[in-house]
Structure formats: C-alpha cells, structure tokens
Scaffold this active site. Structure first.
Site, PDB file in Angstrom:
ATOM      1  N   GLY A 167      11.527  10.309  -3.210  1.00  0.00           N
ATOM      2  CA  GLY A 167      12.471   9.404  -2.552  1.00  0.00           C
ATOM      3  C   GLY A 167      12.296   9.366  -1.050  1.00  0.00           C
TER       4      GLY A 167
ATOM      5  N   GLN B  81      18.140  15.029  -5.503  1.00  0.00           N
ATOM      6  CA  GLN B  81      17.171  13.943  -5.375  1.00  0.00           C
ATOM      7  C   GLN B  81      15.741  14.451  -5.211  1.00  0.00           C
ATOM      8  OE1 GLN B  81      20.469  11.455  -2.848  1.00  0.00           O
ATOM      9  NE2 GLN B  81      18.368  10.730  -2.669  1.00  0.00           N
TER      10      GLN B  81
ATOM     11  N   HIS C  88      16.097  11.282  -9.948  1.00  0.00           N
ATOM     12  CA  HIS C  88      17.312  11.755  -9.272  1.00  0.00           C
ATOM     13  C   HIS C  88      18.350  12.126 -10.335  1.00  0.00           C
ATOM     14  CE1 HIS C  88      15.491  10.610  -5.621  1.00  0.00           C
ATOM     15  NE2 HIS C  88      16.256   9.603  -5.242  1.00  0.00           N
TER      16      HIS C  88
ATOM     17  N   CYS D 294      18.250   3.986  -4.548  1.00  0.00           N
ATOM     18  CA  CYS D 294      17.898   4.650  -5.809  1.00  0.00           C
ATOM     19  C   CYS D 294      19.020   5.544  -6.356  1.00  0.00           C
ATOM     20  CB  CYS D 294      16.613   5.448  -5.642  1.00  0.00           C
ATOM     21  SG  CYS D 294      16.518   6.382  -4.117  1.00  0.00           S
TER      22      CYS D 294
ATOM     23  N   ASN E 116      13.571   7.529  -9.796  1.00  0.00           N
ATOM     24  CA  ASN E 116      13.934   6.925  -8.502  1.00  0.00           C
ATOM     25  C   ASN E 116      12.948   5.894  -7.981  1.00  0.00           C
ATOM     26  OD1 ASN E 116      12.558   9.578  -8.257  1.00  0.00           O
ATOM     27  ND2 ASN E 116      12.375   9.003  -6.104  1.00  0.00           N
TER      28      ASN E 116
ATOM     29  N   THR F 245       0.813  -1.226   0.000  1.00  0.00           N
ATOM     30  CA  THR F 245       0.000   0.000   0.000  1.00  0.00           C
ATOM     31  C   THR F 245       0.842   1.270   0.000  1.00  0.00           C
ATOM     32  OG1 THR F 245      -0.112  -0.240   2.400  1.00  0.00           O
ATOM     33  CG2 THR F 245      -1.997  -1.038   1.139  1.00  0.00           C
ATOM     34  N   GLY F 246       2.170   1.148   0.198  1.00  0.00           N
ATOM     35  CA  GLY F 246       3.029   2.328   0.324  1.00  0.00           C
ATOM     36  C   GLY F 246       3.398   2.945  -1.022  1.00  0.00           C
TER      37      GLY F 246
HETATM   38  N1  LIG Z   1      10.154   6.127  -1.830  1.00  0.00           N
HETATM   39  C1  LIG Z   1      11.189   5.814  -2.600  1.00  0.00           C
HETATM   40  O1  LIG Z   1      11.510   6.408  -3.648  1.00  0.00           O
HETATM   41  C2  LIG Z   1      12.089   4.722  -2.219  1.00  0.00           C
HETATM   42  C3  LIG Z   1      11.855   3.919  -1.093  1.00  0.00           C
HETATM   43  N2  LIG Z   1      12.686   2.887  -0.830  1.00  0.00           N
HETATM   44  C4  LIG Z   1      12.500   1.971   0.297  1.00  0.00           C
HETATM   45  O2  LIG Z   1      11.327   1.169   0.096  1.00  0.00           O
HETATM   46  C5  LIG Z   1      10.702   0.900   1.323  1.00  0.00           C
HETATM   47  C6  LIG Z   1       9.272   1.406   1.297  1.00  0.00           C
HETATM   48  O3  LIG Z   1       9.265   2.813   1.145  1.00  0.00           O
HETATM   49  P1  LIG Z   1       7.889   3.601   0.925  1.00  0.00           P
HETATM   50  O4  LIG Z   1       7.035   2.853  -0.039  1.00  0.00           O
HETATM   51  O5  LIG Z   1       8.264   4.986   0.609  1.00  0.00           O
HETATM   52  O6  LIG Z   1       7.211   3.474   2.409  1.00  0.00           O
HETATM   53  P2  LIG Z   1       5.706   3.730   2.836  1.00  0.00           P
HETATM   54  O7  LIG Z   1       5.755   4.166   4.244  1.00  0.00           O
HETATM   55  O8  LIG Z   1       4.999   4.555   1.840  1.00  0.00           O
HETATM   56  O9  LIG Z   1       5.040   2.245   2.790  1.00  0.00           O
HETATM   57  C7  LIG Z   1       5.349   1.266   3.731  1.00  0.00           C
HETATM   58  C8  LIG Z   1       4.545  -0.002   3.470  1.00  0.00           C
HETATM   59  O10 LIG Z   1       4.870  -0.941   4.497  1.00  0.00           O
HETATM   60  C9  LIG Z   1       3.673  -1.271   5.246  1.00  0.00           C
HETATM   61  N3  LIG Z   1       3.993  -1.388   6.662  1.00  0.00           N
HETATM   62  C10 LIG Z   1       4.319  -0.407   7.534  1.00  0.00           C
HETATM   63  N4  LIG Z   1       4.527  -0.917   8.769  1.00  0.00           N
HETATM   64  C11 LIG Z   1       4.315  -2.242   8.668  1.00  0.00           C
HETATM   65  C12 LIG Z   1       4.358  -3.322   9.605  1.00  0.00           C
HETATM   66  N5  LIG Z   1       4.666  -3.138  10.887  1.00  0.00           N
HETATM   67  N6  LIG Z   1       4.086  -4.565   9.149  1.00  0.00           N
HETATM   68  C13 LIG Z   1       3.777  -4.778   7.863  1.00  0.00           C
HETATM   69  N7  LIG Z   1       3.703  -3.801   6.929  1.00  0.00           N
HETATM   70  C14 LIG Z   1       3.981  -2.550   7.336  1.00  0.00           C
HETATM   71  C15 LIG Z   1       2.716  -0.129   4.990  1.00  0.00           C
HETATM   72  O11 LIG Z   1       1.379  -0.581   5.193  1.00  0.00           O
HETATM   73  P3  LIG Z   1       0.179   0.399   5.707  1.00  0.00           P
HETATM   74  O12 LIG Z   1      -0.312   1.139   4.498  1.00  0.00           O
HETATM   75  O13 LIG Z   1      -0.835  -0.557   6.239  1.00  0.00           O
HETATM   76  O14 LIG Z   1       0.773   1.293   6.741  1.00  0.00           O
HETATM   77  C16 LIG Z   1       3.025   0.166   3.524  1.00  0.00           C
HETATM   78  O15 LIG Z   1       2.420  -0.793   2.703  1.00  0.00           O
HETATM   79  C17 LIG Z   1      11.550   1.552   2.400  1.00  0.00           C
HETATM   80  O16 LIG Z   1      12.449   0.600   2.915  1.00  0.00           O
HETATM   81  C18 LIG Z   1      12.276   2.648   1.647  1.00  0.00           C
HETATM   82  O17 LIG Z   1      13.470   2.998   2.273  1.00  0.00           O
HETATM   83  C19 LIG Z   1      13.720   2.665  -1.668  1.00  0.00           C
HETATM   84  C20 LIG Z   1      13.973   3.421  -2.746  1.00  0.00           C
HETATM   85  C21 LIG Z   1      13.181   4.506  -3.099  1.00  0.00           C
HETATM   86  N1  LIG Z   2      16.871   7.640   0.460  1.00  0.00           N
HETATM   87  C1  LIG Z   2      16.291   7.594  -0.870  1.00  0.00           C
HETATM   88  C2  LIG Z   2      15.119   6.662  -0.907  1.00  0.00           C
HETATM   89  C3  LIG Z   2      15.289   5.427  -0.088  1.00  0.00           C
HETATM   90  O1  LIG Z   2      14.381   5.068   0.595  1.00  0.00           O
HETATM   91  O2  LIG Z   2      16.450   4.799  -0.160  1.00  0.00           O
HETATM   92  P1  LIG Z   2      16.754   3.348   0.467  1.00  0.00           P
HETATM   93  O3  LIG Z   2      16.115   2.338  -0.428  1.00  0.00           O
HETATM   94  O4  LIG Z   2      18.220   3.201   0.494  1.00  0.00           O
HETATM   95  O5  LIG Z   2      16.165   3.314   1.845  1.00  0.00           O
HETATM   96  C4  LIG Z   2      15.862   8.987  -1.242  1.00  0.00           C
HETATM   97  O6  LIG Z   2      15.667   9.736  -0.358  1.00  0.00           O
HETATM   98  O7  LIG Z   2      15.687   9.351  -2.381  1.00  0.00           O
END
Ligand SMILES: NC(=O)C1=CN([C@@H]2O[C@H](COP(=O)(O)OP(=O)(O)OC[C@H]3O[C@@H](n4cnc5c(N)ncnc54)[C@H](OP(=O)(O)O)[C@@H]3O)[C@@H](O)[C@H]2O)C=CC1
Ligand SMILES: N[C@@H](CC(=O)OP(=O)(O)O)C(=O)O
Length: 343
Positions: free
Chosen positions: A179, A175, A241, A149, A321, A10-11
C-alpha cells in the site's frame, strides 16, 4: 471492444492495471503513459516489472507516451489513472476537458461534491453525478474515483450492516506494505515491527465511507451520518489489508442475521465483479491475508469472527489492497461506465 489507456502505467498500481487489462474481454489496452523520463521508451524498458505474472508481450512493446491529452490517440474511450495524487491533481482535468472519461485511483478530489466516488456493488447510482459534473465544469469527458484501499475493504460490510441502522464504527487496520508503493517503507523500518501511523489514511476512511454510504438525490450526495473512527497501522504483510471493525447499530441483530446480511450483499453483473461479494468464514482465525486475499480473483471481500458485543457487532474484514483496493476497483468502475453508457 473499448480502447483504453493507463496514465502512470509503470508504477506499482499501474502494473496491476496492465496485469488485469491484458486479460480483459471487453477492454483493449492500447496506450500507456508515465513521467517525462520514461516517455519514448518501450514499456519493457520503462517499467521495472514486479507483478507475479510475466509482463504481457503485447504491452511490453508499446511505446510509453507522455501524460498529456495530446499524446492520447483519438480512438481511446476510457483512461485509467494511477498517477501520484500530486500529479493527478495537476493533469486529470486536462484529460476530462479534452473529452476523455477518466476512472481514477488517485486520492485527489475523492470527496469533491461533483465527483462520483463509486464501489459498483455499493453505490452504482452515484455515477449519475457525472451529469452534474458535466454541467458545472463544461466537460465532455468525466472524472470518476474509486476510494482508498482501506475504505474499500470495510465499506461493503458497512453497507450490508446499514440494514440494521449504522450508527457508529470503530476500525483498526493492519495494512500491507504494498500500500505504501515499492519504495514506501524500507525493510529496516518494517521487519520485526509495526508502524502505528499512515499519513492521511484515518481521515480518508472516516470521510470517504460517509460519502460512499450516502444517498444521491439527483443533484448531490447527502453523506451518511455514521460516525467513523479509524486507527491505521502498517504491518509486514506484502498484500492484503486486514481490518478489525466494531459497529454500533440501531437494531440488535443476531450473529446469524449479520452473517446472512453479509452473504446476501448483492454482486453486480460486471466482468470483474466477484460473486459472492462478501465471503464469510465461520473459522474464528479467518480471514488471513496470505490465505484469503485472492478470493474472487482478488476482488472479493472476506469477513469473519462475527460476534456480538455489549454495544453492537464486531468482526474482521480483508481485501487485496492493490486489486480490489486499487487497480481492480478502477477497472470495475470502468466496466460500470461502459455498461451504463457513459463512454
Ligand atoms: N500502492 C497501492 O497499494 C495503492 C496506491 N494508490 C494510489 O495510486 C497512485 C499510484 O500509486 P503507485 O502505483 O504506488 O505509485 P508509483 O510511484 O509506483 O507510480 C507512479 C506512476 O506515475 C508516473 N509518474 C510519476 N510522476 C509523473 C509525472 N510528473 N508525470 C506523469 N507521470 C508520472 C510514474 O512514471 P515513471 O515510472 O516514469 O516514474 C509511474 O508510472 C497514487 O495516487 C497512490 O496513492 C491507491 C491505492 C493503493
Ligand atoms: N495509503 C494506502 C495506499 C494509498 O495510496 O491510498 P490512497 O489511494 O488513498 O492514496 C496504504 O498505505 O495502504
């Protein structure tokens, strides 16, 4: 078809997974998980949909499951993980122990000795580290990571430059706000502004690059000895980025030789792999995030402004990214895992 699921669906990154997987020719998305608060809801109810294409109808009606191996149907062969890294480090092992192969985007364990950190066009052979991992951990499943990323944006060009003897790299990043996740930086912080610090990002670029460019010996990865120094900045773009790179090389290649090396960087025969991998611009004011982040469906790397300096080569590079830098990278690793018989 390979049945797949997304952990943390969902994130911000999870939604990119849904977008990419709903159109995938080889993967069938059957399972989505999220936090305990969302479990039991339909995906439409649980996800605040923010991606720029409509929520796929067949996914919207899926029930969100708990992020627990017992909640995953037995016929799922591959899981993608976009959990917060603090959650991923607690739960990912349980899925691997239960026999699932996990292609994870979360940052935990990217530099662990027995965890393959892979960009298929750069170091597909590192995937064989799975055998070492299975021996050491006794897993039937496996854990494979894609890099950060900012690291993914730069490393394909560094791999091409290594033909000239990569010695030292300095990089400054610009960036995008996506991100940091949807709630990562407020508009009051970022509008009319630049934030010259992104926690942990610089050390990730410095270490992950060396592992990716390293050599797999059959038992371990010998990290490349290139010296990487990064300075990371958050700027008010939405996606993409942009990075300014200065590379010192053992040889003294011409600009034309560097452009040829970038343009000749090998693609992979995988459904999400762009061809060419690196798109080189001659115009000095490209690549730009808004214009160029969707090259190759968001999976290509763009480069431009290649020029010689007193100590080597300078250029700019760009990638999307949350596609090439996150969900798309994990999907590409999943395609490699499927093609190479790891599922
Ligand atoms: N945003 C970006 O561009 C980038 C992000 N990342 C990495 O990807 C990962 C996700 O980032 P992002 O999508 O931005 O994060 P979000 O906070 O948007 O999403 C997190 C997801 O994890 C779920 N979640 C949270 N807590 C729990 C839990 N205790 N148990 C199970 N599920 C849980 C959430 O569910 P719910 O909706 O129910 O809360 C949601 O589906 C991170 O590790 C981040 O560092 C890496 C590269 C780029
Ligand atoms: N830190 C990156 C996104 C990210 O979540 O990276 P990582 O997958 O290493 O946690 C940004 O801010 O653009």
């Amino acid at each position: 078809m390979v049945n797949v699921g997304v952990l943390g669906a969902t994130g911000a990154v999870g939604q990119r997974f849904i977008q990419l997987l709903s159109e995938h020719d080889e993967f069938e998305l059957t399972t989505v998980t999220a936090s305990p608060e969302s479990a039991g809801d339909t995906y439409r109810e649980a996800a605040k949909w923010r991606v720029d294409t409509p929520i796929p109808e067949d996914v919207a009606t899926l029930e969100v499951r708990e992020t627990d191996p017992d909640a995953i149907p037995d016929d799922v062969d591959l899981l993608f993980s976009s959990l917060p890294s603090s959650v991923a480090e607690r739960v990912e092992h349980g899925f691997c122990e239960a026999g699932y192969v996990v292609s994870s985007n979360s940052s935990n364990e990217r530099t662990a000795d027995d965890v393959p950190l892979v960009i298929p066009e750069v170091n597909a052979d590192h995937l064989d580290l799975i055998e070492v991992q299975r021996d050491e951990r006794g897993w039937d499943g496996a854990l494979v990571k894609n890099p950060n990323c900012s690291t993914i944006t730069m490393v394909p060009t560094l791999a091409a430059l290594d033909a000239f003897g990569l010695d030292t790299v300095h990089v400054a990043t610009l960036q995008a706000v996506s991100g940091a996740g949807y709630s990562g930086v407020t508009s009051m912080e970022i509008l009319d502004n630049v934030l010259p610090h992104i926690g942990g990002e610089e050390s990730k670029m410095e270490s992950e690059s060396r592992k990716l460019l390293g050599e797999f010996t059959g038992a371990e990865v010998d990290w490349h000895d290139v010296d990487v120094s990064a300075s990371c900045n958050r700027v008010p773009t939405l996606d993409g980025h942009l990075e300014n790179v200065w590379a010192e090389l053992d040889d003294d290649p011409t600009v034309e030789a560097v452009v040829d090396a970038f343009e000749d960087a090998a693609s992979q025969d995988l459904p999400s792999a762009p061809d060419p991998l690196i798109h080189v611009f001659e115009e000095p004011d490209r690549p730009q995030p808004r214009l160029d982040r969707m090259l190759g469906g968001g999976m290509a790397v763009a480069a431009g402004g290649v020029q010689q300096t007193e100590s080597g080569i300078q250029y700019n590079t760009l990638a999307h990214n949350t596609i090439r830098g996150a969900a798309g990278a994990s999907v590409l690793n999943g395609e490699l895992l499927a093609r190479d018989g790891w599922l």
